[in-house]
Scaffold this active site. Structure first.
Site, PDB file in Angstrom:
ATOM      1  N   LYS A 160      -4.283  -4.785  -9.362  1.00 44.92           N
ATOM      2  CA  LYS A 160      -2.943  -4.668  -8.791  1.00 44.92           C
ATOM      3  C   LYS A 160      -1.909  -5.005  -9.854  1.00 44.92           C
ATOM      4  O   LYS A 160      -2.196  -5.701 -10.828  1.00 44.92           O
ATOM      5  CB  LYS A 160      -2.770  -5.602  -7.590  1.00 44.92           C
ATOM      6  CG  LYS A 160      -3.803  -5.383  -6.492  1.00 44.92           C
ATOM      7  CD  LYS A 160      -3.554  -6.252  -5.298  1.00 44.92           C
ATOM      8  CE  LYS A 160      -4.764  -6.292  -4.383  1.00 44.92           C
ATOM      9  NZ  LYS A 160      -5.407  -5.009  -4.160  1.00 44.92           N
ATOM     10  N   TYR A 189       0.838  -1.205   0.000  1.00 47.11           N
ATOM     11  CA  TYR A 189       0.000   0.000   0.000  1.00 47.11           C
ATOM     12  C   TYR A 189       0.873   1.255   0.000  1.00 47.11           C
ATOM     13  O   TYR A 189       1.912   1.291   0.662  1.00 47.11           O
ATOM     14  CB  TYR A 189      -0.881   0.044   1.251  1.00 47.11           C
ATOM     15  CG  TYR A 189      -1.898  -1.061   1.373  1.00 47.11           C
ATOM     16  CD1 TYR A 189      -3.238  -0.843   1.031  1.00 47.11           C
ATOM     17  CD2 TYR A 189      -1.528  -2.313   1.851  1.00 47.11           C
ATOM     18  CE1 TYR A 189      -4.184  -1.851   1.172  1.00 47.11           C
ATOM     19  CE2 TYR A 189      -2.472  -3.326   1.982  1.00 47.11           C
ATOM     20  CZ  TYR A 189      -3.785  -3.093   1.644  1.00 47.11           C
ATOM     21  OH  TYR A 189      -4.712  -4.089   1.783  1.00 47.11           O
ATOM     22  N   HIS A 225      -6.488   1.409  -1.574  1.00 52.21           N
ATOM     23  CA  HIS A 225      -6.323   0.009  -1.944  1.00 52.21           C
ATOM     24  C   HIS A 225      -4.840  -0.252  -2.212  1.00 52.21           C
ATOM     25  O   HIS A 225      -4.076   0.658  -2.535  1.00 52.21           O
ATOM     26  CB  HIS A 225      -7.143  -0.320  -3.191  1.00 52.21           C
ATOM     27  CG  HIS A 225      -8.622  -0.280  -2.961  1.00 52.21           C
ATOM     28  ND1 HIS A 225      -9.277  -1.214  -2.191  1.00 52.21           N
ATOM     29  CD2 HIS A 225      -9.572   0.592  -3.403  1.00 52.21           C
ATOM     30  CE1 HIS A 225     -10.563  -0.938  -2.167  1.00 52.21           C
ATOM     31  NE2 HIS A 225     -10.782   0.155  -2.888  1.00 52.21           N
TER      32      HIS A 225
END
Length: 259
Positions: free
Chosen positions: A198, A157, A165
């Site tokens: 991600k 993070y 997120h």
């Protein structure tokens, strides 16, 4: 008095940091220093288990640990004490790097970092590579949490997990690792990371330590970390490229930017 003053300072600096007006101030480093000082003053002690550490702290320290992004609060009926569950990496970071907690095993206080290191290695032989990865990214102000639910080792993070997120899913690779050796594994990892918004970040941890050196935490100094991001090639975004096969794109990022 000390903790109330620290809490007021932290609250003020959090507002400055979140508003984007930090003027180069290293907020993460400040929180770690404040948290370690507070924990050291009360000699916080944690109990080792086979896979994690339970740390007993006062409510004020539990709040500071949360702001420093260490561990998870364990719900209990106690009001005087709070219990924080730490991973091995988090606990050893607080013990070895910040030197602000003590650890015990079956009621016996471990006198030095070597005893703790040996115990964690006995439970997880790959612990040196994982801790090197954790401390490497933590030193760049990235916040790391377990990535088990995403099929990776960590998620990283940019700020506190309650605010943003995670941006990276992190896989640790060491010299004896057989992970991502075939393209099907790479494709699976990249697609899974992409499906949860991600970027896949692999950290290759290598070193020249022999078996005797691995018995001491000083072996970490001999480790070298290489960072790579792997992303899926998209034809729509690369129309000038004549290649039509959507193969993953590997990028070296040996200097991953500090958030």
């Amino acid at each position: 008095m000390f903790l109330s003053l620290v809490t007021r300072v932290v609250n003020d600096l959090e507002q400055v940091s979140l508003s984007g007006r930090n003027h180069g101030f290293d907020f993460g480093c400040f929180l770690e220093n404040v948290g370690s000082l507070s924990l050291a003053k009360t000699e916080s002690s944690g109990s080792l288990s086979s896979c994690n550490v339970l740390l007993a702290v006062e409510p004020e320290q539990a709040e500071l640990l949360d702001r420093c992004c260490f561990g998870k609060l364990v719900l209990s009926a106690e009001k005087v004490k709070k219990w924080i569950q730490l991973s091995f990496e988090e606990a050893f970071y607080l013990l070895y790097i910040l030197k602000c907690i003590k650890l015990s095993l079956r009621g016996r206080c471990l006198e030095n970092e070597v005893d703790t290191w040996m115990y964690m290695r006995s439970k997880r032989p790959n612990f040196p590579a994982f801790f090197k990865t954790y401390s490497h990214l933590r030193s760049k102000n990235w916040v790391l949490r377990s990535g088990l639910q995403y099929g990776v080792d960590f998620v990283a993070y940019r700020h506190h997990p309650s605010l943003v997120h995670s941006e990276y899913s992190v896989l640790v690779q060491s010299g004896d690792s057989d992970r991502l050796r075939v393209w099907s594994d790479v494709h699976c990892a990249v697609r899974l990371s992409g499906s949860v918004a991600k970027t896949l970040l692999t950290l290759h941890v290598s070193g020249n330590s022999n078996r005797e050196d691995l018995n001491l935490p000083t072996c970490l100094e001999n480790y070298r970390v290489e960072e790579q991001t792997i992303s899926r090639w998209s034809p729509e975004l690369s129309r000038e490229d004549e290649t039509t096969s959507p193969t993953p794109k590997v990028t070296n990022v040996s200097n991953l930017k500090t958030p």
